[in-house]
Enzyme design. Structure first.
Site, short mmCIF file in Angstrom:
data_model
loop_
_atom_site.label_atom_id
_atom_site.label_comp_id
_atom_site.label_asym_id
_atom_site.label_seq_id
_atom_site.Cartn_x
_atom_site.Cartn_y
_atom_site.Cartn_z
N GLY A 11 1.42 5.81 -4.26
CA GLY A 11 2.26 6.55 -5.20
C GLY A 11 3.60 6.89 -4.57
CB VAL A 23 13.17 3.43 8.79
CG1 VAL A 23 12.67 2.15 9.48
CG2 VAL A 23 12.07 4.48 8.80
NE ARG A 72 -1.82 4.62 -7.15
CZ ARG A 72 -1.47 5.68 -6.44
NH1 ARG A 72 -1.72 5.71 -5.14
NH2 ARG A 72 -0.87 6.71 -7.00
CG ASP A 103 -5.60 9.21 1.60
OD1 ASP A 103 -4.89 8.71 0.69
OD2 ASP A 103 -6.67 9.79 1.38
N GLY A 104 -4.34 6.16 1.72
CA GLY A 104 -4.73 4.77 1.44
C GLY A 104 -3.82 3.82 2.21
CB SER A 105 -0.15 3.76 2.65
OG SER A 105 0.01 4.02 1.29
CB THR A 126 1.38 11.40 -0.55
OG1 THR A 126 0.64 11.97 -1.65
CG2 THR A 126 0.88 12.07 0.71
CB ILE A 127 3.79 14.57 -4.61
CG1 ILE A 127 2.65 14.03 -5.48
CG2 ILE A 127 5.09 13.82 -4.84
CD1 ILE A 127 2.80 14.35 -6.96
CG ASP A 128 -1.46 13.75 -3.89
OD1 ASP A 128 -0.85 14.15 -4.89
OD2 ASP A 128 -2.08 12.67 -3.85
CG ASP A 130 -3.62 13.80 0.17
OD1 ASP A 130 -2.60 13.45 0.80
OD2 ASP A 130 -4.21 13.04 -0.62
NE ARG A 172 -4.88 10.21 -4.75
CZ ARG A 172 -4.77 9.08 -5.46
NH1 ARG A 172 -5.86 8.58 -6.01
NH2 ARG A 172 -3.64 8.47 -5.62
CE LYS A 214 1.89 39.79 -14.49
NZ LYS A 214 1.95 38.57 -13.75
CD GLU A 223 -4.19 14.57 -10.23
OE1 GLU A 223 -3.91 14.00 -11.27
OE2 GLU A 223 -3.94 14.11 -9.10
CG HIS A 250 3.14 9.89 -13.48
ND1 HIS A 250 2.03 10.05 -14.27
CD2 HIS A 250 2.78 9.08 -12.45
CE1 HIS A 250 1.03 9.36 -13.75
NE2 HIS A 250 1.45 8.76 -12.65
O1 F6P Z 1 -1.08 10.41 -4.86
C1 F6P Z 1 -0.06 10.80 -5.70
C2 F6P Z 1 -0.54 10.94 -7.12
O2 F6P Z 1 0.55 11.33 -7.93
C3 F6P Z 1 -1.71 11.89 -7.33
O3 F6P Z 1 -1.32 13.24 -7.34
C4 F6P Z 1 -2.26 11.41 -8.63
O4 F6P Z 1 -3.64 11.67 -8.72
C5 F6P Z 1 -2.03 9.92 -8.56
O5 F6P Z 1 -1.02 9.71 -7.60
C6 F6P Z 1 -1.60 9.28 -9.85
O6 F6P Z 1 -1.54 7.92 -9.64
P1 F6P Z 1 -0.86 6.88 -10.64
O7 F6P Z 1 0.63 6.99 -10.46
O8 F6P Z 1 -1.37 5.56 -10.20
O9 F6P Z 1 -1.24 7.28 -12.01
#
Ligand code: F6P
Length: 320
Positions: A11, A23, A72, A103-105, A126-128, A130, A172, A214, A223, A250
Site C-alpha cells: 500500500g 535515495v 501487492r 511488512d509484506g514488502s 506504511t500508514i499502519d 504496525d 489493518r 457534552k 478497521e 483511502h
Molecule cells: O496497509 C495499508 C492499508 O491501507 C491498510 O490500512 C488497509 O487495511 C489496506 O492497506 C487496504 O489495502 P488496499 O489498498 O489494497 O485496499
C-alpha cells in the site's frame, strides 16, 4: 557498490516520494547509479527498470502517492517469481536494493537478501505503524493528520445535531491510527483490535459524558475490529441518541506528507544508501527514541508489535 535499485511496494503511503528523492540523490552523491523499479516486485519480475537522475526526482518531495507506482505481488512469494526478480537485478547489473514498504514488502526483501544474497535495505513505508522495531513508519503521521481534519469536521455537525459519530479508520490489524487520532481529536472512545471492547462500558461512557454537558461524541473504530456501519448499528441499539457512521477509507493514504513524514523520508533514504555504500545489506532502517537506527532484517520482521496501553489509558482519563 556501483549500481543500486529502488522500489516501492504494498500500500502506498505519504512520504514515499520524498524517500525516493532521498535515495536517488544520496546514491548520486556517493557516485552510484540509481535505477527505479516500477510497480514494486511485479515490476522487478517483469523488468520494469528505469534510470533515475538528479532531475527525475525534482518537485516530488511534497507529493503523495509514489512516482514509481506500487503493487501487492503474490508472485514474489513463489520460487519462480523470486528467481525471475533476481535475474532482472543481474541483467541490469544492480548489486544492491532499497525496498520501501510494509511488512509484506519486507518479507520479499528478506528472501532476496537471505536466500539470494542480494544486499537489501528496507525502509518502513506504511500508514499502519504496525512494524515493531520502529517507533514510526513513513506515512503514519500524515494519515493521522488526515483523520484529524475529517474528525474535526464531523465534530462540528455532530455537535449541532447532538449526535454520536462512529468513525472507521485504517490500520489493518493495528490500532495505532485509531489510538493517535483518538487522543489528538479528543474522541471519547476508541475501539482497537488489541483490546476486547465492552459495549456496556462504551454506552456508560457516552451517557456519563452527556450527563456532564457534552453535546456530541466521537467513537473511533479501527478497521481491524469492524466497519463503522456495523459498529454504529450496535451503539444505536443501546441508545436514544442518533448515531452516524463514517468510513474515512483511502483518503488516509493520499495527500501531501507532513513535515514529520518528510523528515523521516529524508533520513531513512539517506541512511539506507549510506549502509549500501559501506557494503552493508540485509538491514532495515527505522527510528527509535528519536534516533535513526538500522537493524538486521530477519530480527526486525520477527519482532511482535506491542500496543501502547499507557496512551490508551491516557485517552480514557482525559477524553470525557
Ligand atoms: O496497509 C495499508 C492499508 O491501507 C491498510 O490500512 C488497509 O487495511 C489496506 O492497506 C487496504 O489495502 P488496499 O489498498 O489494497 O485496499
Amino acid at each position: 557498490m556501483k549500481r543500486i535499485g529502488l522500489l516501492t511496494s504494498g500500500g502506498d503511503a505519504p512520504g514515499m516520494n520524498a524517500a525516493i528523492r532521498s535515495v536517488v540523490r544520496s546514491g548520486i552523491y556517493f557516485g552510484m547509479e540509481v535505477y527505479g523499479i516500477e510497480r514494486g516486485y511485479a515490476g522487478l519480475i517483469e523488468n520494469n527498470v528505469i534510470p533515475m537522475e538528479m532531475r527525475s526526482v525534482s518537485n516530488i518531495v511534497q507529493c503523495g502517492g509514489t512516482r514509481l507506482r506500487t503493487a501487492r505481488c503474490m508472485e514474489m512469494m513463489t520460487k519462480e517469481g523470486q528467481q525471475q526478480a533476481v535475474r532482472t537485478l543481474e541483467k541490469n547489473g544492480i548489486d544492491g536494493l532499497v525496498v520501501i514498504g510494509g511488512d509484506g514488502s519486507f518479507r520479499g526483501a528478506r528472501i532476496l537478501s537471505e536466500e539470494y544474497g542480494v544486499p537489501t535495505i528496507g525502509i518502513p513505508g506504511t500508514i499502519d505503524n504496525d512494524l515493531a522495531y520502529t517507533d514510526y513508519t513513513l506515512g503514519f503521521d500524515t494519515a493521522v493528520n488526515t483523520c484529524l481534519d475529517i474528525i474535526n469536521k464531523l465534530r462540528d455537525t455532530m455537535t449541532s445535531h447532538e449526535r454520536i459519530s462512529v468513525v472507521e479508520v485504517m490500520g489493518r490489524h493495528c490500532g495505532d491510527i485509531a489510538l493517535y487520532s483518538g487522543i489528538a481529536s479528543g474522541a471519547e472512545i476508541i475501539v482497537v483490535p488489541e483490546i476486547q471492547f465492552d459495549m456496556e462500558q462504551i454506552l456508560r461512557r457516552i451517557n456519563h459524558s452527556r450527563a456532564n454537558g457534552k453535546h456530541s461524541n466521537i467513537v473511533i473504530v479501527a478497521e481491524g475490529v469492524m466497519s463503522a456501519d456495523e459498529f454504529a448499528k450496535k451503539i444505536q441499539s443501546g441508545t436514544e441518541y442518533s448515531v452516524r457512521p463514517t468510513c474515512i477509507g483511502h483518503v488516509q493514504r493520499g495527500g501531501s506528507p507532513t513535515m514529520a513524514d518528510r523528515m523521516l523520508a529524508a533520513q531513512f533514504g539517506n541512511k539506507a544508501v549510506r549502509l549500501l555504500n559501506e557494503g552493508i545489506g540485509n538491514r532495515v532502517v527505522g527510528i527509535r527514541d528519536n534516533k535513526i537506527i538500522d537493524m538486521d532484517i530477519i530480527e526486525a520482521v520477527s519482532m511482535k508489535k506491542t500496543f501502547n496501553y499507557e496512551l490508551y489509558e491516557t485517552l480514557q482519563m482525559i477524553s470525557m
